[in-house]
Design a protein around this motif. Sequence first.
Motif, short mmCIF file in Angstrom:
data_model
loop_
_atom_site.label_atom_id
_atom_site.label_comp_id
_atom_site.label_asym_id
_atom_site.label_seq_id
_atom_site.Cartn_x
_atom_site.Cartn_y
_atom_site.Cartn_z
N LYS A 278 0.84 -1.20 0.00
CA LYS A 278 0.00 0.00 0.00
C LYS A 278 0.88 1.25 0.00
O LYS A 278 0.60 2.22 -0.70
CB LYS A 278 -0.91 0.02 1.24
N SER B 105 2.38 1.73 -3.30
CA SER B 105 1.29 1.99 -4.25
C SER B 105 1.72 1.83 -5.71
O SER B 105 2.22 0.79 -6.10
CB SER B 105 0.67 3.37 -4.00
N VAL B 106 1.55 2.88 -6.51
CA VAL B 106 1.79 2.71 -7.94
C VAL B 106 3.27 2.59 -8.27
O VAL B 106 3.62 2.28 -9.40
CB VAL B 106 1.19 3.86 -8.75
N PHE B 107 4.14 2.81 -7.31
CA PHE B 107 5.55 2.85 -7.68
C PHE B 107 6.14 1.49 -7.99
O PHE B 107 7.15 1.40 -8.67
CB PHE B 107 6.36 3.59 -6.62
N VAL B 108 5.49 0.43 -7.50
CA VAL B 108 5.91 -0.91 -7.94
C VAL B 108 5.65 -1.03 -9.44
O VAL B 108 6.51 -1.46 -10.20
CB VAL B 108 5.14 -2.00 -7.17
N GLY B 109 4.46 -0.60 -9.86
CA GLY B 109 4.13 -0.64 -11.28
C GLY B 109 5.09 0.19 -12.10
O GLY B 109 5.42 -0.14 -13.23
N LEU C 206 7.27 11.98 -11.09
CA LEU C 206 7.16 11.12 -12.26
C LEU C 206 7.85 11.77 -13.44
O LEU C 206 7.86 13.00 -13.58
CB LEU C 206 5.69 10.88 -12.59
N PHE D 66 -0.91 -3.71 -15.50
CA PHE D 66 0.40 -3.18 -15.92
C PHE D 66 0.66 -3.49 -17.39
O PHE D 66 1.04 -2.62 -18.17
CB PHE D 66 1.54 -3.79 -15.11
N LEU E 24 2.99 6.26 -17.88
CA LEU E 24 2.42 5.11 -17.17
C LEU E 24 1.87 5.55 -15.83
O LEU E 24 0.81 5.10 -15.40
CB LEU E 24 3.48 4.02 -17.00
N LEU F 68 -1.68 4.85 -14.04
CA LEU F 68 -1.78 4.11 -12.78
C LEU F 68 -2.46 4.95 -11.69
O LEU F 68 -3.25 4.44 -10.91
CB LEU F 68 -0.39 3.67 -12.32
N PHE F 69 -2.15 6.26 -11.67
CA PHE F 69 -2.82 7.12 -10.69
C PHE F 69 -4.30 7.26 -11.03
O PHE F 69 -5.13 7.29 -10.13
CB PHE F 69 -2.16 8.49 -10.62
N SER G 119 -5.70 4.17 -9.51
CA SER G 119 -5.72 4.05 -8.06
C SER G 119 -6.58 5.14 -7.43
O SER G 119 -7.07 4.99 -6.33
CB SER G 119 -4.30 4.07 -7.50
N SER H 13 -3.90 6.03 0.27
CA SER H 13 -2.44 6.11 0.29
C SER H 13 -1.89 6.09 -1.13
O SER H 13 -0.87 5.50 -1.39
CB SER H 13 -1.86 4.98 1.11
N ALA H 14 -2.62 6.71 -2.05
CA ALA H 14 -2.14 6.74 -3.44
C ALA H 14 -0.75 7.35 -3.52
O ALA H 14 0.09 6.90 -4.28
CB ALA H 14 -3.11 7.53 -4.30
N ASP H 15 -0.50 8.36 -2.73
CA ASP H 15 0.89 8.83 -2.64
C ASP H 15 1.17 9.16 -1.18
O ASP H 15 0.27 9.48 -0.42
CB ASP H 15 1.10 10.05 -3.53
#
Lengths: 214, 240
Positions: A100, A103-107, B22, B85, B128, B132-133, B136, B221-223
């Motif tokens: 969690k 989050s998206v950083f694994v992707g 990013l 992905f 990407l 992804l955001f 999520s 907890s998206a970021d």
Amino acid sequence: MGLLSKKDTKLITDPLADNNPITIQVLGICSALAITAELEASIVMSISVLFVLGVGNVVISLMRNIIPSKIRIIVQLIVVATLVIIVDLVLKAFAYELSKTLSVFVGLIITNCIIMGRFEAFALGNGPWRSFLDGIGNAAGYGVILIIVGFFRELLGSGTLLGIPMLGDPIEKTGLYAIGYENNGFMLLSPMALIVVGIIIWVQRSRNKALVED
Amino acid sequence: MEHIELFFKSIFIDNMVFATFLGMCSYLAVSKKVSTAVGLGAAVIFVLAITVPLNWLLDQYLLQPGALSWLGEEYAAYDLSFLSFIMFIATIATMVQLVEIVVEKFSPSLYNSLGIFLPLIAVNCAILGGSLFMQSREIPTLGLATVYGVGSGIGWFLAILAIAAIREKIRYSNVPPALRGLGITFIITGLMAIGFMSFGGMLTGGDEDTPVEEKTATIESADDHTEDEKVVVNNLKDNE
């Protein structure tokens, strides 16, 4: 080292300092900055990249003679995406809380430029064993920076390392807090990650004048 | 109203470079000259504006748990989200390739000025990351997803334009030798990120209590950004 020739050892040690992927080649910075507020996340991220880059380099190296050069980017992306899905599912199964946080950083390991960079620059032209060593070396160089940044940010930001209080108790005022030390919450915010990496680059280049840009 | 809010939020508050880091690699590598930075920035806006809505459709009708129910009752239980992905990156790679072909065909001059950047964009984490955001944060409609894509692209464009302009000027400054180039760029980006943090209060009118709750509720907890804000708020309270 009997197992590794001198040239092979260099593949691993070079990226750790003088050819570091983050501070010298300027690759793979996004994830390096975003998840370093805690040391644990940095370590898990480093291990994930180590796995993806090590295995991916071997796979690409094995396939290097059968990939048509026109579609190589798509082939590379699919290999990375598959490996990253494995990492993501493993993390979700065994370390849900951590996945969690990441989050998206694994992707985003998929688009980590270190991985594409090593595939393009090394795995497409070298054998599997050397590609494996190169992958491990570069991932370790990436991990070193991540762990240094994570260490300082967590220690100065929340006074803990891996969640264990290191500087005493901020509420009961023991340890360092007794003499008036305060946690610097600013270290946990995103801008400080950039500044910490900037300082690492500064220190590294002051020690090795050959790396200075003009 | 919702659209305008999301638009400005994705440009300033959740700016891709300064809030979530990013697309840093191309941000650092291609920001030495304003003209090249503009080219890459424009290409990023363009590709994000296409891929985010497209991936939204994929997510909505193919990948989400239960998304396949339009095929029939027996497919309703399928959950293909583990494929996101690979689907997202395939869409992005295809779109980049397609855009490249179309641009080459219809505007060779634009193709020549963008040429090298277009394939680079396929591996830009901002693209990407946008998708992804989008997934999520559970953006509800296609319209909002488009606005989110365009807004994030513009945010990225602004960031790379600003740093390129600063780097052009900084050549005339007396920076310590070891800090020249990459080091100083990192530190300036950090300072700019601190500046951009002040946009955080823009849409709330400076109201302290509600926005933090609201943000954590929607983004979760998206970021780690919101978590950090809470920590700071707590620290401030402790100090008082």
